[in-house]
Design an enzyme around this catalytic site. Structure first.
Site, mmCIF file in Angstrom:
data_model
loop_
_atom_site.group_PDB
_atom_site.id
_atom_site.type_symbol
_atom_site.label_atom_id
_atom_site.label_comp_id
_atom_site.label_asym_id
_atom_site.label_seq_id
_atom_site.Cartn_x
_atom_site.Cartn_y
_atom_site.Cartn_z
ATOM 1 N N TYR A 30 0.874 -1.193 0.024
ATOM 2 C CA TYR A 30 -0.153 0.041 0.074
ATOM 3 C C TYR A 30 0.915 1.445 0.079
ATOM 4 O O TYR A 30 2.123 1.424 0.035
ATOM 5 C CB TYR A 30 -1.209 0.074 1.113
ATOM 6 N N LYS A 144 6.341 -1.661 2.069
ATOM 7 C CA LYS A 144 5.203 -1.019 2.564
ATOM 8 C C LYS A 144 3.991 -2.233 2.474
ATOM 9 O O LYS A 144 3.097 -2.111 1.651
ATOM 10 C CB LYS A 144 4.508 0.380 2.043
ATOM 11 N N GLU A 176 12.860 2.751 13.730
ATOM 12 C CA GLU A 176 11.764 3.682 13.384
ATOM 13 C C GLU A 176 10.705 3.552 14.529
ATOM 14 O O GLU A 176 10.618 2.930 15.318
ATOM 15 C CB GLU A 176 11.372 3.363 12.070
ATOM 16 N N LEU A 200 11.063 1.648 6.965
ATOM 17 C CA LEU A 200 10.364 2.147 5.906
ATOM 18 C C LEU A 200 11.071 3.393 5.287
ATOM 19 O O LEU A 200 11.402 4.240 6.098
ATOM 20 C CB LEU A 200 8.903 2.365 5.862
HETATM 21 N N1 PMP Z 1 7.581 4.190 8.969
HETATM 22 C C1 PMP Z 1 6.656 3.345 9.057
HETATM 23 C C2 PMP Z 1 6.389 1.935 9.597
HETATM 24 C C3 PMP Z 1 5.311 3.896 8.639
HETATM 25 O O1 PMP Z 1 3.994 3.090 8.647
HETATM 26 C C4 PMP Z 1 5.318 5.269 8.001
HETATM 27 C C5 PMP Z 1 4.077 5.708 7.438
HETATM 28 N N2 PMP Z 1 2.922 5.890 8.294
HETATM 29 C C6 PMP Z 1 6.565 5.894 8.138
HETATM 30 C C7 PMP Z 1 7.558 5.244 8.555
HETATM 31 C C8 PMP Z 1 6.585 7.208 7.574
HETATM 32 O O2 PMP Z 1 6.459 7.420 5.960
HETATM 33 P P1 PMP Z 1 6.111 8.453 5.341
HETATM 34 O O3 PMP Z 1 6.860 9.570 5.704
HETATM 35 O O4 PMP Z 1 6.272 8.170 3.796
HETATM 36 O O5 PMP Z 1 4.498 8.524 5.596
#
Ligand code: PMP
Length: 286
Positions: A30, A144, A176, A200
């Protein structure tokens, strides 16, 4: 209005067969794309990450980027809010239950939109609480994937503790958040864990590092130890829907002096300015 496999319809009318591999195995990927003033933010980057996620699960991209852009445009136009967040979801389709990939099956493609609300000003002023725990996810956190059970359990730990996010640690290093990327400020320097299979690759993470580079904010992309995290001057959380938020309490203890710090204030302002500029002129940072 949502999009499902070629049609636009009210969400109440959308139906998925129970044998969809997304339902049975969590076999899909996603994306979440923020939309400001009816323009998708960093669409090209989100579509690139979507391609990487699809490659990661060996699923052919069902659409070209032009087609995705057109679907995104249409879903934005069919929904009311000026600011939205789009959820794009692709599964390996509907097939008799068997772990191995089915042959000749069309992927399921689903897009929905929800209103995007800016984080409340009070939260930005006070900062949020986070807890820490061991990162017990798999070793392909760069994909993702829709199979989010570990992230669900990890974030619920934060909610149960009255906190907003769970910061994850693997073998003594910070990876993270359960649903965000985390930055540490140490000696007035912004520290970011390197992109690899353990996290991610956040789109907001990239924006923050680009802004730091463009504005000569000292920054280092390198592994960040648990000790550095626990003795940080500031901790920042980033995601497409939360943008940049200060974490001011970690495991019940104040981070730095317990208030949002100057690095947060600066990056938050730069991010807001950048958003306005990019939405107006569709320009890049540097
Ligand atoms: N890490 C994880 C595990 C996430 O689910 C997300 C998004 N919700 C992020 C980092 C941040 O990514 P982005 O800045 O692309 O939303």
């Amino acid at each position: 209005m949502i999009y499902l496999n070629g049609d636009f319809m009210p969400i109440e009318e959308a139906r998925i067969p129970v044998l969809d591999r997304g339902f049975i195995f969590g076999d899909g990927v996603y994306e979440v794309i923020p939309v400001y003033s009816r323009r998708p933010f960093r669409l090209a980057e989100h579509l690139l990450r979507l391609q990487d996620s699809l490659d990661g699960i060996r699923l052919l991209n069902p659409h070209s980027n032009e087609h995705w852009s057109s679907l995104v445009e249409q879903i934005i136009a069919r929904n009311e809010s000026e600011d939205q967040y789009l959820y794009l979801h692709i599964t390996r389709g509907v097939a008799k239950r068997d772990h191995a990939f089915p042959k000749g099956v069309m992927p399921t493609v689903f897009i929905m939109s929800n209103p995007l609300l800016a984080p409340p000003k009070e939260l930005l002023a006070s900062g949020v609480s986070a807890i820490t725990t061991d990162d017990n996810r798999w070793l392909r956190c760069d994909i993702k994937a829709i199979s989010l059970l570990p992230n669900v359990l990890l974030r619920q730990m934060a909610v149960d503790a009255g906190a907003v996010e769970t910061v994850l640690l693997r073998e003594g290093f910070m990876t993270e958040g359960a649903a965000s990327n985390i930055f540490v400020v140490k000696n007035e320097t912004l520290l970011a864990p390197p992109k690899n299979h353990l996290m991610l690759p956040g789109i907001t993470y990239d924006v923050v590092l680009e802004l730091a580079a463009a504005h000569k904010i000292p920054n280092e992309v390198r592994t960040v130890s648990e000790y550095e995290m626990r003795t940080a001057q500031e901790l920042l959380l980033t995601s497409s829907t939360k943008e940049i938020m200060p974490i001011t309490r970690l495991d019940g203890k104040p981070v730095g002096d317990g208030k949002p710090g100057p690095m947060f204030a600066l990056l938050y302002q730069l991010y807001q300015n950048y958003k306005v500029t990019v939405m107006r002129d569709a320009v890049s940072i540097s």
